[in-house]
Design an enzyme around this catalytic site. Structure first.
Site, PDB file in Angstrom:
ATOM      1  N   SER A 185      -4.475   7.077  13.310  1.00 25.66           N
ATOM      2  CA  SER A 185      -4.894   8.224  12.511  1.00 25.66           C
ATOM      3  C   SER A 185      -5.383   9.373  13.372  1.00 25.66           C
ATOM      4  O   SER A 185      -5.933   9.161  14.453  1.00 25.66           O
ATOM      5  CB  SER A 185      -6.033   7.785  11.583  1.00 25.66           C
ATOM      6  N   LYS A 218     -10.053   2.597  14.296  1.00 27.36           N
ATOM      7  CA  LYS A 218      -8.732   3.046  14.768  1.00 27.36           C
ATOM      8  C   LYS A 218      -8.763   3.260  16.284  1.00 27.36           C
ATOM      9  O   LYS A 218      -7.838   2.883  17.006  1.00 27.36           O
ATOM     10  CB  LYS A 218      -8.308   4.330  14.049  1.00 27.36           C
ATOM     11  N   SER A 276      -5.834  -6.645  -1.946  1.00 25.61           N
ATOM     12  CA  SER A 276      -7.241  -6.255  -2.218  1.00 25.61           C
ATOM     13  C   SER A 276      -7.326  -4.783  -2.615  1.00 25.61           C
ATOM     14  O   SER A 276      -8.293  -4.354  -3.228  1.00 25.61           O
ATOM     15  CB  SER A 276      -8.090  -6.484  -0.955  1.00 25.61           C
ATOM     16  N   ASP A 322     -16.659  15.713   6.888  1.00 28.49           N
ATOM     17  CA  ASP A 322     -15.399  16.471   6.971  1.00 28.49           C
ATOM     18  C   ASP A 322     -15.373  17.352   8.213  1.00 28.49           C
ATOM     19  O   ASP A 322     -16.393  17.965   8.559  1.00 28.49           O
ATOM     20  CB  ASP A 322     -15.250  17.370   5.739  1.00 28.49           C
ATOM     21  N   LEU A 341      -5.194 -11.338   6.513  1.00 28.19           N
ATOM     22  CA  LEU A 341      -4.857 -11.438   7.944  1.00 28.19           C
ATOM     23  C   LEU A 341      -6.071 -11.801   8.802  1.00 28.19           C
ATOM     24  O   LEU A 341      -5.940 -12.091   9.988  1.00 28.19           O
ATOM     25  CB  LEU A 341      -4.261 -10.111   8.432  1.00 28.19           C
ATOM     26  N   TYR A 392     -14.758   3.781  10.082  1.00 23.83           N
ATOM     27  CA  TYR A 392     -13.297   3.676   9.870  1.00 23.83           C
ATOM     28  C   TYR A 392     -12.568   4.287  11.066  1.00 23.83           C
ATOM     29  O   TYR A 392     -11.725   3.646  11.697  1.00 23.83           O
ATOM     30  CB  TYR A 392     -12.866   4.389   8.581  1.00 23.83           C
ATOM     31  N   GLY A 438       0.842  -1.211   0.000  1.00 23.28           N
ATOM     32  CA  GLY A 438       0.000   0.000   0.000  1.00 23.28           C
ATOM     33  C   GLY A 438       0.868   1.249   0.000  1.00 23.28           C
ATOM     34  O   GLY A 438       2.102   1.180  -0.073  1.00 23.28           O
TER      35      GLY A 438
HETATM   36  C1  WQD Z   1      -8.468  16.738   2.732  1.00 21.19           C
HETATM   37  C2  WQD Z   1      -9.214  18.049   2.509  1.00 21.19           C
HETATM   38  C3  WQD Z   1     -11.518  17.721   1.933  1.00 21.19           C
HETATM   39  C4  WQD Z   1     -10.870  15.767  -1.894  1.00 21.19           C
HETATM   40  C5  WQD Z   1      -7.919  11.533   5.162  1.00 21.19           C
HETATM   41  C6  WQD Z   1      -8.350  10.146   5.432  1.00 21.19           C
HETATM   42  C7  WQD Z   1      -8.265   9.877   6.912  1.00 21.19           C
HETATM   43  C8  WQD Z   1      -6.887  10.210   7.437  1.00 21.19           C
HETATM   44  C9  WQD Z   1      -6.496  11.633   7.075  1.00 21.19           C
HETATM   45  C10 WQD Z   1      -5.718   8.108   7.408  1.00 21.19           C
HETATM   46  C11 WQD Z   1     -10.621  18.029   3.115  1.00 21.19           C
HETATM   47  C12 WQD Z   1     -10.758  18.366   0.790  1.00 21.19           C
HETATM   48  C13 WQD Z   1     -10.671  16.376  -0.663  1.00 21.19           C
HETATM   49  C14 WQD Z   1     -11.410  16.519  -2.966  1.00 21.19           C
HETATM   50  C15 WQD Z   1     -11.529  18.445  -1.538  1.00 21.19           C
HETATM   51  N1  WQD Z   1      -5.913   9.322   6.932  1.00 21.19           N
HETATM   52  N2  WQD Z   1     -11.000  17.695  -0.496  1.00 21.19           N
HETATM   53  N3  WQD Z   1     -11.724  17.849  -2.742  1.00 21.19           N
HETATM   54  O1  WQD Z   1     -10.602  13.780   4.698  1.00 21.19           O
HETATM   55  O2  WQD Z   1      -8.625  14.933   5.817  1.00 21.19           O
HETATM   56  O3  WQD Z   1      -8.775  12.457   5.736  1.00 21.19           O
HETATM   57  O4  WQD Z   1      -6.624  11.753   5.643  1.00 21.19           O
HETATM   58  O5  WQD Z   1      -6.084   7.626   8.396  1.00 21.19           O
HETATM   59  O6  WQD Z   1      -8.545   8.536   7.084  1.00 21.19           O
HETATM   60  O7  WQD Z   1      -9.666  10.036   5.020  1.00 21.19           O
HETATM   61  O8  WQD Z   1      -8.302  13.800   3.639  1.00 21.19           O
HETATM   62  O9  WQD Z   1      -7.544  14.227   1.343  1.00 21.19           O
HETATM   63  O10 WQD Z   1      -9.905  13.348   1.698  1.00 21.19           O
HETATM   64  O11 WQD Z   1      -9.354  15.689   2.334  1.00 21.19           O
HETATM   65  O12 WQD Z   1     -11.829  19.648  -1.359  1.00 21.19           O
HETATM   66  O13 WQD Z   1     -11.619  16.010  -4.110  1.00 21.19           O
HETATM   67  O14 WQD Z   1      -9.402  18.225   1.108  1.00 21.19           O
HETATM   68  O15 WQD Z   1     -12.792  18.318   2.073  1.00 21.19           O
HETATM   69  O16 WQD Z   1     -10.897  19.340   3.580  1.00 21.19           O
HETATM   70  P1  WQD Z   1      -9.159  13.821   5.006  1.00 21.19           P
HETATM   71  P2  WQD Z   1      -8.780  14.200   2.166  1.00 21.19           P
END
Ligand code: WQD
Length: 344
Positions: free
Chosen positions: A127, A156, A36, A301, A61, A152, A12
């Site tokens: 996370s 964690k 996967s 968000d 796993l 999710y 990954g």
């Molecule tokens: C970042 C910002 C969106 C896509 C992710 C994982 C979470 C954790 C942290 C692992 C937000 C904005 C996004 C798009 C946008 N990682 N955005 N347009 O949601 O902070 O969390 O990273 O554990 O599990 O989900 O990351 O990159 O999806 O979003 O405006 O097409 O970008 O609203 O503000 P997020 P993200």
């Protein structure tokens, strides 16, 4: 004799970069992955960078028998870094049981096998989602854990509780849980990077796919947040910086320098950046204009989060150092590389 570290989920995004850093630090690596949500070709990328192919076992796993067979086969495991998990927030809302079963059962099987086969050291991929929307910023490891906004995020939180209960029960496991903020970028060689399958959920891969023309335009999910430019703020950390924190954690555990049986560290840069700042930085770093449109907020968000990294800086002796524009250039270089590979 090199010490063998198991990296679950090692084909990954963060797992593959961590495998590279471990091998370059002199460890042998066994990757366990069920493929996967990743591709076997990632092993070739790791070999091109390090000159060696990691050991590899393909299985789920959640299959306790397969986990036991693996621990029987590889008797000299020094430590485990556990990345393997489903991690798409929206998907977890649709399929909660798949997330609870996969993410928790895989962890339980690993911890059980570690106890049975005398493997002591464990690094867990956690996370910043465990914090939800913090009341005060920057968020520290002592900040309150909020009710998870998604299954999710809840897996964690529950996983950290399971590890805490296992070490509290006196099992000989010594663990470090690393709470990632927003990992972005790719290895500077562009031989490995983030390979979202299907439409990317995360900002930077969607942005680079827009820049290369695969996506029509980037949707900015909301510009009406209580932030300086109205777009949401996150702590974006280079994936190589993040991976190096895992090597430092393994070194710490193997040297017996950890100060408790479960240590928790925030892994971020300590700087919050908005969506618009990421777009502008990408354009400045690459000279590529990104077409975007502001749309409504995305459900689930949070508004803003960034890390207090002083504990990792002072205790681990680790700090994120790769500049944002270099990180965004690495993401762009990777996007160009995989498009060329796919069209080649
Ligand atoms: C970042 C910002 C969106 C896509 C992710 C994982 C979470 C954790 C942290 C692992 C937000 C904005 C996004 C798009 C946008 N990682 N955005 N347009 O949601 O902070 O969390 O990273 O554990 O599990 O989900 O990351 O990159 O999806 O979003 O405006 O097409 O970008 O609203 O503000 P997020 P993200």
């Amino acid at each position: 004799m090199k010490k063998l570290v198991v990296v679950t989920g090692g084909t990954g995004f963060i797992g593959s970069h961590t495998a590279v850093e471990l091998m370059e630090a002199g460890y042998d690596v066994l990757i366990i992955d069920d493929l996967s949500n990743s591709r076997i070709e990632v092993l070739d990328g790791i070999e091109r960078i390090t000159g060696r192919k990691p050991l590899f076992e393909k299985f789920d796993l959640c299959d306790r028998v397969k986990v036991t067979e693996c621990f029987k086969k590889y008797t000299g495991i020094a430590a485990i870094i556990h990345f393997a998990a489903h991690k798409a927030v929206p998907e977890s809302m649709d399929k909660p049981l798949m997330y609870y079963e996969n993410n928790l059962l895989s962890l339980i099987n690993l911890l059980r096998a570690m106890k049975e086969y005398g493997v002591k050291y464990f690094v867990f991929s956690s996370s910043c989602t465990v914090y939800g929307q913090p009341d005060t910023l920057p968020v520290t490891e002592k900040s309150p854990i909020k009710k998870a906004a998604s299954p999710y995020g809840n897996t964690k939180q529950i996983s950290e509780e399971i590890i805490q209960d296992v070490v509290s029960a006196g099992d000989p496991i010594q663990a470090i849980s690393l709470r990632y903020f927003n990992p972005i970028g790719a290895h500077p060689t562009a031989y490995i990077g983030e390979l979202p399958i299907g439409i990317p959920l995360n900002l930077v891969p969607y942005l680079t796919q827009t820049a290369i023309g695969i996506r029509e335009e980037l949707q900015v999910f909301g510009d009406d947040y209580n932030t300086p430019d109205g777009s949401a703020i996150r702590d974006y950390i280079n994936v190589v910086d993040l991976s190096r924190a895992h090597v430092v954690s393994i070194d710490r555990l193997l040297a017996g320098k950890n100060k408790s049986a479960l240590e928790i560290f925030n892994l971020g840069t300590g700087n919050g950046l908005s969506v618009f700042e990421i777009i502008n930085s990408f354009e400045k770093a690459t000279g590529i204009k990104v077409k975007y449109q502001v749309v409504g907020r995305r459900e689930g968000d949070i508004e803003k989060v960034w890390a207090d990294t002083s504990l990792a800086n002072n205790e681990l002796g680790w700090k994120a150092v790769i500049p944002l524009e270099e990180t965004l250039r690495s993401a762009w270089k990777w996007e160009q590389y995989i498009r060329q590979e796919n069209n080649g």
